[in-house]
Every structure is written in C-alpha cells, then in structure tokens.
Design a protein around this motif. Structure first.
Motif, PDB file in Angstrom:
ATOM      1  N   THR A 192      -9.928   2.217   0.287  1.00  0.00           N
ATOM      2  CA  THR A 192      -9.734   0.856  -0.220  1.00  0.00           C
ATOM      3  C   THR A 192     -11.067   0.202  -0.558  1.00  0.00           C
TER       4      THR A 192
ATOM      5  N   GLU B 142      -5.872  -3.550   4.267  1.00  0.00           N
ATOM      6  CA  GLU B 142      -6.198  -3.415   2.846  1.00  0.00           C
ATOM      7  C   GLU B 142      -6.382  -4.774   2.187  1.00  0.00           C
TER       8      GLU B 142
ATOM      9  N   PRO C 267       0.840  -1.211   0.000  1.00  0.00           N
ATOM     10  CA  PRO C 267       0.000   0.000   0.000  1.00  0.00           C
ATOM     11  C   PRO C 267       0.871   1.257   0.000  1.00  0.00           C
TER      12      PRO C 267
END
Length: 598
Positions: free
Chosen positions: A258, A283, A110
């Motif tokens: 997300t 995520e 991420p």
C-alpha cells in the motif's frame, strides 16, 4: 393508498372529488376515516386489518414518517392524513438529497477483504429479509467500503445512508436523526450504516437499543460500524454472532504494497520497509498520510528523500489509530539514551538491553544460542521505581535507539469486566504487533500482569485465565515488551521469571537532581541572577517528572508577570509540587513561611 394521497396532493380535481365524497368540500386534506374506507374496499385480503392500522396511526408508512396526521382534537376518523413534503418531492420525481446519503458503490474494499469476506457477504444477502449485521475493525480498514459493497449486492441502485450517532449525540438530535434515516431508507431502499457508537461512553447501550427499536419490523437493512465489539454491545445491537464481519489489520507485506502504491518512486525500498514495519496502519490511514505528504511537498526545490521520509513518518504517527484499534497509540520518541540522566548501573542495564535487542537473531542463528533461549528471542523488560523517575521516557529512548515505534497500551481499553473480552483484546494487540517492528509499553503493568489468586470463586478462575493467556502471548511474541510499575511486588511470579531485564529506576540523589534541573530547564528560558539550581536540588527531593512540572509552572508564573524566572518562582512551584504529592515541606521553608504550616 400512497399513490392516492400523492394524487390528492398534486391533482386539484381528484382532491375536490374525494373531499366531496366525505361531504366536506372545504377540507384541505383527506381524513383518516375516508382513507380507511377506501383501503377496505380495494383490498379484499386483510383489508379490515390494514384499515384499522391506518386509523390507529400504525404501519410502516407512519413509522418512517412518509405519512403524517394532524392530531388536532377531532375524532380519529376526522383527523387529516397527508404525505410529508420530502416524501412527496421524491415520489414526484425530484432528487432526494441529504449530506448523509453516500450514494452507490464508491471506493472498493481492499483486495484482502474482498477475498476473505466474499462468502460471508453472499450468505448475508442470500436471505430476502432485512439484514442486521456488524462490521468490526479499526478506522481506515475499509469498513465503510465493505458496507457499500454489501449495499450494492442488496440493491445496486439504492446506496448507503449514514447514521452518525456521535454527531447526532453532540447536537442532542438522536430522535431527529433516526426519523430522517427511517424516511430516507424506506423511500429509497438504502442500506443504513450506523457509526459513532464507540465514543458514546455511558449512553452507548441505551442509544444502540433506541436504534434497534427505531428500525424494528421495518423493511430496512441496518449495518453497524464499530472499532471493537463486546458480547454486551452485540446484544444491544441485536446482531447474531454469525452476522459479524471482522476486518483484520493488514500484514507487513500488505502495508508495504500500500505504501509503495501510494508513494510511487518517492521513497526507496528500505524506506518503505521502515514505514511498513514501524507503523501498524490500515490501508486507509496509509493512503491518507501519503496524500498529505505529497500535497505538502515543496514545489520550488527538490526535497531530500530522508527529509521526505521523516515527514511521511510524522504524518503516519499523526493519523495512527493503529492496526490495534483503540488498544494502543504510538508515542513520539524524541530523545535517545544519551539525553537521559540515569544512575550508572541503570544506564549499563539499558545499554545491555539495546545490545541484546539488536543482535538477538544473530546470537540465536550464528552463535548457537537458539537452544538456550527457552522463552524465545523476544525482549521483555520490567522497569521499576517511584513515579516520575523516567521509566516511560527510558522506554521511548530505547525505541529510538532500535529505530522502532513505541506503542503505549491503553489498559482502560484492554481490561474488560466481561468474561473472555480481555483475552480478545490481548489477542488483537499481539496479532497486530507481530506484523511490525514495534516496542509495546505496558504502563502500570501490575494491573494486568498481577499475581494470580487462589481460586475461590468463578471470578478468580477467569482472572487467572487472563494472566495465563498473557504469559503465553508474551512467550510467543518476538518483539520488545517493556513493562513499568511502581509496585514490583504486585507482578505475577511466573511472569517475573520470564523477564529478561529488570531495571530499577531509583529516586535521584542530590547530584542527579541537580543534573535534572539543568537538563529540564530549556536554554531559552531567561533566568534571574539569584537562581541556584544546586540549592534547589539539595532542598527538594523530587524526581525528574516532578522537576519538569516545577520548571513549567515557574516559567508560567514568570511570563505572566513579565519577569525572568527567579529562585522565588522555582521555590514557590516546588513547594506547590510537594503539597500535590502530599509531602511535608523542607524544614527551612517552614521556618521562612510559618503560615504555610498552619
């Protein structure tokens, strides 16, 4: 030397020439003695040391399994040495495949990790020495992606080899897995990523030390992936504190981004807000839940958005290892307060708790109570009472009334015998909880929020520090915390003064027990005509949790004998529950069954 052995394995002429040089043309492999002589001749610097290492079967190539020798009873110099089959294939140009070789850089970490960890990754790779590091964070937080990013920075084409200790432990093949990882990493230069240590329980430390020994002094970089990290575990992994990369849980805004990216326009902004606030997911977990929800969508008819949201929430609950790691788990909230059988006073207190939780921000901002709320606007409730009286069920009902998820704190994961570790766990728990709209449930809270003791030893001092830290985090927490205990006197007095709601769950009387018997007996259960629930309520002084066990046990007995549930089944199961609790059977049952009292 390695090139020479490969040549011997692939060239008949070279193999014959070297065997004749040893005056033994019939040999099928070269002897250690000949290889040692050749090595001492071609290597002017340190040749003697390398020859002796070869004769002793030491060195990197032997340790990682690329070179092997046959100890067949001959003198050491006469023993055969050869290149292993897998190494020979790879050195001759074949692809070296293995299910645990994950290849080169795949999915990127991420963006928040790339920003936060960039300097630390560059510092790790600046030194040419093999890396020993740990990536600590909850499942789905991008730990493997960070490891692959690190591998790419070390050697762009080498990739990652995963050493799954949990899988190897189940097969009883730790040594085999270590040998494979050593060979593969030395041949290809792959980064070894060690996972699964968290679930090894009692053998964790010994297994970690075995991994450290297996790669000691080898030109191989090793990175550990763990859910949590104590000072003892760090020592067993031989990792310096400055080489620990900690992955934090995403904020609520990051979770919302997300969810939005994963679901597109399938849900509106309000639904996205509810999901991002209610589920403290990473995520990776959000992406997993979203993919499963989209894959299971009906194709023939259009699904209403509220039903799709319910399916997404159920899947999110299923994949949740939570942003709190193993410290807490989401609990299903199936029933509201209207389904609970409670004393009127208890129900009134719970209604007041829900009303305050819903309107506390408005009370502070619009009606001026912010100055009067000395401990903040957070909600703290203490549920007291005997086991089975509905304390935990009431907590889940409150979460349902508030439209929030309830997370039960795992006290076995929370409390550590190592100094300072409990505070770290508590800090991680509250840091994650502050990023969402959740209810925290501490079952048997007296084991964590217990009374502070007089300081007589260093152990007492550190135990008191843990309670002090808890008090500070509770005061700063703006959410809902519910504590349950069977022993209210064991709760620390300073903490008790900060509790806004104290709710007693007394043992039910005969009337309440009768209502519980009716509520806990599913409507589809076939009942015999002789079933008398008021009589059972009067005869057996059981709380709701124990009545539920009796009903389930009696139904199992009836189904096994292909009968309807009768009074006999229920009385037999209730008597078994009494004995399990260590209670004396009712007097009328003892007279009817005198042999049970002998």
């Amino acid at each position: 030397m390695l090139a020479l052995l490969v040549g011997v394995s692939t060239s008949p002429l070279l193999s014959r020439a070297l065997r004749e040089a040893w005056a033994e043309p019939s040999r099928r492999a070269l002897p250690l003695g000949l290889m040692a002589l050749l090595l001492s001749d071609v290597s002017e610097v340190g040749g003697h040391d390398e020859s002796m290492a070869l004769l002793l079967g030491r060195g990197t190539l032997f340790r990682c399994g690329i070179l092997q020798r046959v100890a067949d009873g001959h003198a050491r110099c006469e023993q055969d040495v050869f290149v292993s089959e897998s190494a020979l294939d790879w050195l001759c140009g074949a692809n070296l495949s293995h299910r645990d070789y994950l290849g080169v850089l795949g999915e990127e970490p991420p963006e928040r990790h790339r920003r936060a960890l960039g300097p630390a990754l560059r510092q790790l790779t600046a030194n040419k020495a093999p890396i020993r590091a740990t990536i600590c964070g909850p499942e789905g937080s991008g730990r493997l992606a960070v490891a692959m990013q690190l591998a790419h920075m070390l050697a762009p084409d080498a990739g990652v080899f995963r050493l799954a200790l949990d899988r190897a432990q189940r097969r009883g093949a730790i040594e085999e897995a270590l040998a494979t990882a050593r060979t593969f990493a030395v041949l290809t230069g792959a980064l070894v990523v060690v996972s699964g240590a968290d679930v090894l329980a009692d053998v964790r430390q010994a297994t970690q030390e075995a991994v450290v020994d297996a790669f000691r002094e080898l030109p191989v970089s090793v990175v550990w992936i763990v859910d949590s990290l104590s000072s003892e575990a760090m020592k067993a992994m031989a990792v310096h504190p400055e080489h620990v990369l900690r992955l934090t849980a995403p904020t609520r805004a990051e979770r919302a981004d997300t969810w939005r990216a994963a679901l597109g326009d399938l849900l509106d902004g309000d639904a996205i807000s509810r999901l991002s606030g209610g589920f403290l997911l990473t995520e990776g977990q959000i992406v997993q839940a979203s993919r499963e929800a989209c894959a299971s969508q009906p194709t023939s008819v259009s699904e209403p958005s509220d039903r799709f949201e319910e399916r997404v929430a159920a899947l999110a609950r299923g994949v949740a290892n939570t942003g709190m790691g193993a410290l807490a788990q989401p609990e299903p909230c199936k029933f509201g307060l209207e389904r609970l059988v409670l004393e009127p006073e208890t129900r009134t207190l719970l209604d007041e708790l829900v009303a305050y939780a819903k309107h506390r921000n408005a009370l502070a901002s619009r009606w001026g109570f912010d100055g009067a709320l000395s401990y903040g606007t957070g909600v703290t409730a203490l549920f007291t009472g005997p086991p089975g009286t509905g304390k935990t069920l009431a907590a889940t009902a409150i979460a349902r009334e508030l439209g929030q998820e309830l997370y039960r704190v795992d006290l076995s994961q929370m409390v550590s015998k190592y100094i300072g570790e409990t505070e770290k766990h508590l800090g991680a728990l509250f840091d994650a909880a502050e990023q969402g709209d959740v209810v925290l449930l501490f079952d048997e809270a007296d084991s964590v929020f217990g009374k502070r003791t007089e300081v007589k030893t260093s152990v007492d001092r550190y135990a008191n520090l843990e309670v002090n830290y808890l008090l500070q985090r509770i005061e700063r927490f703006d959410g809902v915390v519910v504590l349950t205990t069977n022993f209210e006197a064991g709760i620390d007095e300073a903490f008790a003064r900060r509790i806004r709601f104290r709710v007693a769950f007394d043992a039910p009387d005969a009337e309440a027990r009768c209502a519980l018997w009716r509520a806990l007996m599913p409507g589809d259960v076939p009942l015999a005509l002789d079933v008398d629930l008021p009589a059972l309520a009067a005869q057996f002084e059981l709380s709701g949790g124990h009545i539920k066990e009796v009903v389930l046990r009696a139904a199992s007995l009836a189904m096994a004998s292909s009968e309807s549930v009768s009074q006999k089944h229920l009385e037999r199961s209730a008597a078994a529950e009494y004995r399990k609790l260590g209670k004396l059977l009712p007097a009328n049952m003892n007279r009817a069954n005198p042999e049970r009292t002998r």
